[in-house]
Design a protein around this motif. Structure first.
Motif, PDB file in Angstrom:
ATOM      1  N   LEU A 284       0.889  -1.139   0.058  1.00  8.81           N
ATOM      2  CA  LEU A 284      -0.222   0.194   0.207  1.00  8.81           C
ATOM      3  C   LEU A 284       0.721   1.138  -0.181  1.00  8.81           C
ATOM      4  N   LYS A 285       1.947   1.528   0.726  1.00 12.24           N
ATOM      5  CA  LYS A 285       2.571   2.609   0.531  1.00 12.24           C
ATOM      6  C   LYS A 285       3.588   2.443  -0.492  1.00 12.24           C
ATOM      7  N   GLN A 286       3.793   1.143  -1.144  1.00 11.55           N
ATOM      8  CA  GLN A 286       4.334   1.601  -2.166  1.00 11.55           C
ATOM      9  C   GLN A 286       3.394   1.994  -3.127  1.00 11.55           C
ATOM     10  N   MET A 287       2.390   2.403  -3.598  1.00  6.81           N
ATOM     11  CA  MET A 287       1.043   2.320  -3.944  1.00  6.81           C
ATOM     12  C   MET A 287       0.866   3.725  -4.818  1.00  6.81           C
ATOM     13  N   LEU A 288       0.927   4.372  -3.048  1.00  9.68           N
ATOM     14  CA  LEU A 288       0.677   5.485  -2.136  1.00  9.68           C
ATOM     15  C   LEU A 288       2.210   6.226  -2.972  1.00  9.68           C
ATOM     16  N   HIS A 289       2.656   6.240  -2.435  1.00 12.53           N
ATOM     17  CA  HIS A 289       4.490   6.779  -3.587  1.00 12.53           C
ATOM     18  C   HIS A 289       4.084   6.960  -4.985  1.00 12.53           C
ATOM     19  N   LEU A 290       4.038   5.653  -5.967  1.00 14.33           N
ATOM     20  CA  LEU A 290       3.912   5.880  -6.796  1.00 14.33           C
ATOM     21  C   LEU A 290       2.411   6.681  -7.872  1.00 14.33           C
ATOM     22  N   TYR A 291       1.552   6.544  -6.740  1.00 17.06           N
ATOM     23  CA  TYR A 291       0.767   7.843  -7.355  1.00 17.06           C
ATOM     24  C   TYR A 291       0.323   8.632  -7.104  1.00 17.06           C
ATOM     25  N   GLU A 292       1.016   8.954  -5.922  1.00 18.86           N
ATOM     26  CA  GLU A 292       1.419  11.200  -5.368  1.00 18.86           C
ATOM     27  C   GLU A 292       2.300  11.465  -5.847  1.00 18.86           C
ATOM     28  N   THR A 293       3.610  10.625  -6.501  1.00 16.39           N
ATOM     29  CA  THR A 293       4.657  11.223  -6.292  1.00 16.39           C
ATOM     30  C   THR A 293       4.437  11.503  -8.204  1.00 16.39           C
TER      31      THR A 293
END
Length: 263
Positions: free
Chosen positions: A52-61
């Motif tokens: 989930l943290k990886q998803m959020l990072h990829l999406y937000e950046t």
């Protein structure tokens, strides 16, 4: 630049869902309050959190605009918590994650952003089911009903995200039937059943009635058998479980002729 065949939300969420179905490899905790997932890479919940943290990072950046977490994503993480921390703690962790999701949905709507999350009823049901199986007694059941009331309140102004169904109601009834709350639990279950019967957009199903019957049988009231059979007669398609519950009620009954009625 987005790489060819980069994973999307469905891919990430499906992997998280697979972890939610994986037996926890967590080492025994030294304390009931120990819910830290740090340095516990073998734990399914830890792996799901990482994804989930990886998803959020990829999406937000902006590195990958196709990995925006949705209700399925968060539900998978909740199930991982429930699996890794059985009981009240797992249910509370799942509910904490629900609150994070609700805040995200609120902010997206406020900012006019198209949300990737549609109806949240299945997410709520997952958390209510966790409370039902938590062993938390009447406190857990009342907590589950508060979630139902919260959902219905939100549905007034936001029917898109909060469209109630029979499963959410039934999960709350099931929580009362498991609560060991005796008469108070059976009364609460009956009240929810009546509320469902009064609605025009949904109807109690076989599991709903069976859960109410179970709550009545466990209530200790002197007329559990008669009450249970009345509900059985209201059911359109009673199953073997419903019949078994009513037979059990008559078996516990001390009034004359109860054995014949059970037969």
């Amino acid at each position: 630049e987005l790489q060819p065949y980069a994973p999307d939300t469905v891919a990430y969420s499906t992997v998280m869902d697979a972890y939610s179905r994986t037996p926890s490899g967590r080492r025994p905790r030294t304390s009931r309050q120990d819910t830290s997932l740090e340095n516990d890479e073998e734990n399914p919940a830890s792996r799901a959190e990482h994804l989930l943290k990886q998803m959020l990072h990829l999406y937000e950046t902006g590195e990958n605009p196709y990995v925006k977490p949705n209700a399925f994503t968060y539900t998978a993480l909740m199930k991982c918590y429930i699996n890794s921390f059985p009981g009240v703690k797992g249910a509370q962790m799942a509910e904490d994650q629900l609150q994070i999701l609700l805040q995200e949905v609120y902010q997206q709507d406020k900012n006019g952003v198209t949300t990737a999350t549609s109806n949240l009823v299945n997410v709520y049901t997952t958390v209510v089911d966790a409370w039902a199986k938590s062993g938390g007694g009447m406190e857990a059941a009342q907590h589950a009903e508060r979630l139902l009331r919260d959902f219905l309140f939100r549905a007034i102004s936001d029917p898109k995200h909060y469209n109630v169904n029979v499963h959410l109601y039934t999960s709350v009834v099931d929580t009362y039937s498991r609560s060991r709350g005796l008469g108070a639990a059976s009364e609460a279950a009956m009240n929810i059943l009546r509320e469902m019967e009064d609605r025009v957009d949904l109807h109690p199903n076989t599991k709903t009635y069976t859960s109410v019957i179970t709550a009545i049988v466990r209530s200790g009231d002197p007329d559990i058998a008669a009450k249970s059979e009345r509900l059985l007669r209201q059911m359109t398609h009673p199953d073997s479980v419903a019949y078994a519950c009513v037979i059990h009620a008559w078996a516990k009954c001390t009034e004359k002729g109860s054995a014949q009625k059970a037969e």
